[in-house]
Motif scaffolding. Structure first.
Motif, PDB file in Angstrom:
ATOM      1  N   PHE A   1       0.602  -0.911  -0.416  1.00 23.51           N
ATOM      2  CA  PHE A   1       0.392   0.425  -0.406  1.00 23.51           C
ATOM      3  C   PHE A   1       1.004   1.227  -0.363  1.00 23.51           C
TER       4      PHE A   1
ATOM      5  N   GLU B   1       0.366   4.057  -3.326  1.00 22.46           N
ATOM      6  CA  GLU B   1       0.790   5.233  -2.610  1.00 22.46           C
ATOM      7  C   GLU B   1       1.992   6.754  -3.127  1.00 22.46           C
TER       8      GLU B   1
ATOM      9  N   ARG C   1      -6.258  10.092  -7.603  1.00 23.14           N
ATOM     10  CA  ARG C   1      -5.305  10.892  -6.598  1.00 23.14           C
ATOM     11  C   ARG C   1      -5.990  10.922  -5.266  1.00 23.14           C
TER      12      ARG C   1
ATOM     13  N   GLY D   1      -6.526   7.410  -3.236  1.00 27.28           N
ATOM     14  CA  GLY D   1      -5.556   7.505  -1.974  1.00 27.28           C
ATOM     15  C   GLY D   1      -5.381   7.482  -1.457  1.00 27.28           C
ATOM     16  N   ASP D   2      -6.732   8.535  -0.583  1.00 24.97           N
ATOM     17  CA  ASP D   2      -7.370   8.264   0.874  1.00 24.97           C
ATOM     18  C   ASP D   2      -7.689   7.180   0.670  1.00 24.97           C
TER      19      ASP D   2
ATOM     20  N   LEU E   1      -7.453   4.096   0.373  1.00 27.15           N
ATOM     21  CA  LEU E   1      -6.345   3.171   0.568  1.00 27.15           C
ATOM     22  C   LEU E   1      -5.253   3.318   1.863  1.00 27.15           C
ATOM     23  N   VAL E   2      -4.844   5.002   2.077  1.00 31.10           N
ATOM     24  CA  VAL E   2      -3.973   5.756   3.104  1.00 31.10           C
ATOM     25  C   VAL E   2      -4.512   4.729   4.500  1.00 31.10           C
TER      26      VAL E   2
ATOM     27  N   LEU F   1      -3.065   1.620   4.641  1.00 33.56           N
ATOM     28  CA  LEU F   1      -2.324   0.736   4.802  1.00 33.56           C
ATOM     29  C   LEU F   1      -1.724   1.414   6.043  1.00 33.56           C
TER      30      LEU F   1
END
Length: 122
Positions: free
Chosen positions: A16, A20, A33, A37-38, A40-41, A44
Motif C-alpha cells: 500500500f 501511495e 489521487r 489514495g485516501d 488506500l491510506v 495502509l
C-alpha cells in the motif's frame, strides 16, 4: 499491550505504501489521487498497525478511522499554517492543508473495505 510482528500485514502495508508513493509521484487526475489514495491510506495505516500489534479488527479499524478523521480536522483548522510550517512540503504532504468532506467519505469507505476483508476475524 504486546508487540507481535505479523509479516503478512507488513507486506500489505509495504505494498500500500508503494502504491501511495506511485500515486503521489505519477498520478495527477481527479479520481485516483484524491479519492482512491485516501481510501488506500486508511488501509495502509491499518495494515501497518496490525503488522506490529494484535489488536482486534474492529478496534483497530475504528482507531485508524478516528486518526484519519483527526488529520482531516487538523486540515480544517489549518494546523500546518498555525504552527508555522506552511512552507514545509513534508508537513503539507503528511498532514495536508485542505479539508474536504469527500476525504471523510473516502476514509470511511477504506474502513468498510477493511471490515469486509477481515469479516472472518471480527
Amino acid at each position: 499491550m504486546k508487540i507481535q510482528f505479523n509479516s503478512s500485514y507488513f507486506v500489505l502495508a509495504a505494498i500500500f505504501f508503494i502504491i501511495e508513493v506511485l500515486i503521489a509521484l505519477f498520478v495527477h487526475d481527479q479520481i485516483i489521487r484524491p479519492y482512491i489514495g485516501d481510501v488506500l491510506v486508511v488501509m495502509l495505516i491499518y495494515c501497518f498497525v496490525k503488522a506490529f500489534f494484535n489488536f482486534p479488527v474492529l478496534n483497530t479499524t475504528i482507531g485508524v478511522l478516528l486518526f484519519a478523521y483527526l488529520i482531516e480536522t487538523l486540515q480544517y483548522f489549518q494546523f500546518v499554517k498555525r504552527i508555522g510550517m506552511e512552507h514545509s512540503r513534508l508537513a503539507n504532504v503528511v498532514i495536508g492543508n485542505y479539508f474536504a468532506w469527500e476525504d471523510i467519505i473516502a476514509y470511511s469507505i477504506g474502513a468498510v473495505i477493511i471490515l469486509l476483508a477481515e469479516r472472518g476475524k471480527l
